[in-house]
Design a protein around this motif. Structure first.
Motif, short mmCIF file in Angstrom:
data_model
loop_
_atom_site.label_atom_id
_atom_site.label_comp_id
_atom_site.label_asym_id
_atom_site.label_seq_id
_atom_site.Cartn_x
_atom_site.Cartn_y
_atom_site.Cartn_z
N ALA A 127 6.93 -44.07 15.84
CA ALA A 127 8.04 -44.92 16.32
C ALA A 127 7.53 -46.31 16.71
O ALA A 127 8.15 -47.33 16.39
CB ALA A 127 8.72 -44.25 17.51
N ILE A 128 6.38 -46.37 17.37
CA ILE A 128 5.77 -47.66 17.73
C ILE A 128 5.43 -48.45 16.48
O ILE A 128 5.73 -49.65 16.37
CB ILE A 128 4.51 -47.43 18.59
CG1 ILE A 128 4.89 -46.90 19.98
CG2 ILE A 128 3.71 -48.73 18.73
CD1 ILE A 128 3.71 -46.43 20.80
N ALA A 129 4.78 -47.79 15.51
CA ALA A 129 4.34 -48.47 14.30
C ALA A 129 5.51 -49.02 13.50
O ALA A 129 5.49 -50.18 13.04
CB ALA A 129 3.52 -47.50 13.44
N ALA A 140 -1.05 -49.91 10.57
CA ALA A 140 -2.46 -49.54 10.59
C ALA A 140 -3.35 -50.66 10.06
O ALA A 140 -4.43 -50.93 10.60
CB ALA A 140 -2.68 -48.27 9.77
N ALA A 141 -2.88 -51.33 9.00
CA ALA A 141 -3.66 -52.45 8.45
C ALA A 141 -3.75 -53.59 9.46
O ALA A 141 -4.82 -54.18 9.65
CB ALA A 141 -3.02 -52.93 7.15
N GLU A 142 -2.64 -53.92 10.09
CA GLU A 142 -2.64 -54.99 11.09
C GLU A 142 -3.49 -54.61 12.30
O GLU A 142 -4.23 -55.44 12.84
CB GLU A 142 -1.21 -55.30 11.51
CG GLU A 142 -0.35 -55.89 10.40
CD GLU A 142 1.13 -55.96 10.75
OE1 GLU A 142 1.49 -55.54 11.89
OE2 GLU A 142 1.92 -56.44 9.92
N MET A 143 -3.39 -53.35 12.71
CA MET A 143 -4.18 -52.88 13.85
C MET A 143 -5.67 -52.94 13.54
O MET A 143 -6.47 -53.36 14.39
CB MET A 143 -3.77 -51.44 14.20
CG MET A 143 -4.59 -50.81 15.30
SD MET A 143 -3.97 -49.16 15.74
CE MET A 143 -4.46 -48.21 14.29
N ASN A 157 -11.90 -47.94 9.73
CA ASN A 157 -10.70 -48.25 8.94
C ASN A 157 -9.61 -47.26 9.32
O ASN A 157 -9.79 -46.05 9.23
CB ASN A 157 -10.98 -48.15 7.44
CG ASN A 157 -9.77 -48.56 6.63
OD1 ASN A 157 -9.36 -49.71 6.67
ND2 ASN A 157 -9.20 -47.62 5.89
N PHE A 158 -8.48 -47.80 9.80
CA PHE A 158 -7.34 -46.96 10.18
C PHE A 158 -6.26 -47.07 9.12
O PHE A 158 -5.91 -48.16 8.68
CB PHE A 158 -6.78 -47.40 11.53
CG PHE A 158 -7.74 -47.25 12.68
CD1 PHE A 158 -8.35 -46.03 12.93
CD2 PHE A 158 -8.04 -48.32 13.50
CE1 PHE A 158 -9.24 -45.88 13.99
CE2 PHE A 158 -8.92 -48.19 14.56
CZ PHE A 158 -9.52 -46.96 14.81
N THR A 159 -5.72 -45.92 8.70
CA THR A 159 -4.63 -45.91 7.72
C THR A 159 -3.33 -45.42 8.33
O THR A 159 -2.30 -45.40 7.64
CB THR A 159 -4.99 -45.01 6.52
OG1 THR A 159 -5.22 -43.67 6.99
CG2 THR A 159 -6.25 -45.52 5.82
N HIS A 169 -9.37 -42.75 6.57
CA HIS A 169 -9.17 -43.06 8.00
C HIS A 169 -10.41 -42.58 8.75
O HIS A 169 -10.62 -41.39 8.94
CB HIS A 169 -7.91 -42.32 8.49
CG HIS A 169 -7.51 -42.66 9.88
ND1 HIS A 169 -6.53 -43.58 10.17
CD2 HIS A 169 -7.94 -42.19 11.08
CE1 HIS A 169 -6.38 -43.67 11.48
NE2 HIS A 169 -7.22 -42.82 12.05
N TYR A 170 -11.27 -43.52 9.17
CA TYR A 170 -12.56 -43.13 9.74
C TYR A 170 -13.04 -44.17 10.75
O TYR A 170 -12.54 -45.29 10.82
CB TYR A 170 -13.61 -42.98 8.63
CG TYR A 170 -13.77 -44.22 7.76
CD1 TYR A 170 -14.53 -45.32 8.19
CD2 TYR A 170 -13.15 -44.30 6.52
CE1 TYR A 170 -14.66 -46.45 7.40
CE2 TYR A 170 -13.27 -45.43 5.73
CZ TYR A 170 -14.03 -46.51 6.18
OH TYR A 170 -14.15 -47.64 5.40
N THR A 171 -14.04 -43.76 11.51
CA THR A 171 -14.68 -44.67 12.47
C THR A 171 -16.04 -44.08 12.81
O THR A 171 -16.50 -43.13 12.19
CB THR A 171 -13.81 -44.87 13.72
OG1 THR A 171 -14.38 -45.88 14.55
CG2 THR A 171 -13.69 -43.59 14.53
N THR A 172 -16.70 -44.62 13.84
CA THR A 172 -17.97 -44.10 14.32
C THR A 172 -17.93 -44.01 15.84
O THR A 172 -17.08 -44.64 16.49
CB THR A 172 -19.14 -45.01 13.91
OG1 THR A 172 -19.02 -46.26 14.62
CG2 THR A 172 -19.16 -45.29 12.42
#
Length: 410
Positions: A127-129, A140-143, A157-159, A169-172
């Protein structure tokens, strides 16, 4: 001659490699030997960002719902909390954990942020997105761009806004620590992730939100932040706690169970509080001097633009000095941090030789000592001498042969 040259070459190589190996050993010396369950983990000081412990910190993994740390801070800093959000069908039927929003229900953005960060509502995330960016993917791209700009993360990278599984969709652990540190500097975010209980009066669900992060209730001084789980990510947890003037952030990723994730974070926080403290090194406006390059010159003067802090082993007095790069270097044991200073005196013309701190700064940056340059030059000179001797001998032999031929002819 050849034996002397060979021996000198061996000495040069040994001197060169010995110093390099010492520097490498110092850089890779472990800070602690904790037994953790997660595949990747990190502990940092929330104020200074200094790393106190790490385990595979740059391994790319799936974050699950700790994604919502990024979603929350992005929404808080870029949205209007009083906006009225109309819940879409997509949000109403989002998979996973929900706060049971109704299709067409109208909710303030602020309320959705609480549902996101406290109860891990995937429907609140969608709902926020959709309200802020139109679609989950665009949000997600803007974030992702915003988070990279604000925190400098490089392996994230957030999708989507909620952390449901996507191969892209990954991070460390290291990146999540930086994102969490940035988010915790926002008072609204801090308040939301530290809230234990909150009444929830929704169109389809009237209840009380209880923060999914158990640290809030079970760990002394806990201030946040967020847990997560998917089958692919397994259990992830970002936890923070503050005791006295020291606040720490711990991250564990891909733990086999929820209990193991909480054990990891508690162990790291315990280790941090038992061994380190955050100290204020200077106040804004305090002046620092750096010794002049040559005798007779006045020392360079600098001023700190802000209050400056450092993480140090408990009871350790940090070493403070101004470097050749016009930075304040603060060192305590194996921990070090630098801050830019504002120069008061105009810069001097560059001199051929540096003195004092300049030489120390060059050495710390990996420059080669003069003695080793001398040995290298001596070795090259001997090479040239040997070549010259060889050429001279060859010429002499040719002259002898020519004389012998002339005698035979006569």
């Amino acid at each position: 001659m050849r034996a002397l040259l060979t021996n000198l070459l061996v000495v040069v190589i040994l001197l060169w490699s010995h110093e390099a190996s010492v520097a490498f050993a110092e850089e890779t010396q472990p800070m602690a030997s904790l037994s953790l369950n997660g595949v990747s983990a990190i502990l940092i000081d929330a104020k200074t960002g200094q790393v106190l412990y790490e385990k595979n910190p740059d391994e790319q993994l799936y974050p699950a719902s700790i994604t919502k740390i990024a979603t929350g801070i992005y929404a808080i800093e870029n949205g209007n909390p009083d906006d009225i959000v109309t819940v879409s069908k997509n949000a109403r039927y989002e998979d996973g954990t929900r706060v049971y929003l109704g299709e067409g229900e109208q909710v303030t953005l602020r309320k959705l942020e609480y549902g996101l960060l406290m109860h891990s509502g995937n429907d609140a995330a969608t709902a926020i997105a959709e309200h802020m960016s139109g679609t989950r993917e665009q949000f997600a791209a803007e974030m992702t761009r915003y988070i990279k700009e604000k925190t400098g993360v490089q392996h994230t990278n957030f999708t989507n806004p909620h952390g449901l599984h996507d191969d892209s969709h990954y991070t460390t652990a290291s990146d999540m620590a930086k994102i969490a540190r940035y988010a915790m500097q926002n008072p609204t975010f801090r308040e939301m992730v530290a809230t234990n209980r909150l009444p929830w009066d929704g169109a389809e669900w009237k209840s009380e939100l209880i923060n999914h992060n158990k640290l809030i209730r079970d760990y002394e001084g806990a201030t946040g932040i967020k847990n997560g789980f998917t089958d692919q990510a397994m259990h992830t947890l970002v936890g923070s706690a503050k005791r006295g003037d020291t606040e720490l952030i711990a991250v564990t990723m891909k733990a086999a169970s929820s209990n193991m994730a909480y054990q990891d974070v508690a162990a790291m926080l315990d280790f941090g509080f038992e061994n380190f403290e955050t100290v204020q090194v200077t106040k804004a406006g305090e002046e620092f001097l750096r010794a002049a390059d040559t005798q007779g010159e006045a020392p360079d003067r600098f001023v700190a633009k802000d209050d400056l802090f450092a993480t140090v082993p408990i009871g350790t007095e940090p070493e403070v000095k101004v470097t050749a790069r016009d930075e304040l270097s603060i060192t305590a044991g194996s921990l070090a941090i630098t801050y830019p200073l504002e120069r008061i005196t105009p810069p001097k013309k560059a001199s051929l030789s540096a003195s004092g701190d300049g030489q120390a700064e060059q050495a710390s940056a990996g420059d080669v000592p003069v003695s080793r340059y001398f040995l290298l030059v001596a070795w090259l000179a001997l090479n040239l001498f040997l070549i010259a001797v060889t050429i001279a001998r060859a010429r002499k032999q040719r002259r002898i042969r020519r004389r012998e031929l002339q005698r035979k002819v006569w």
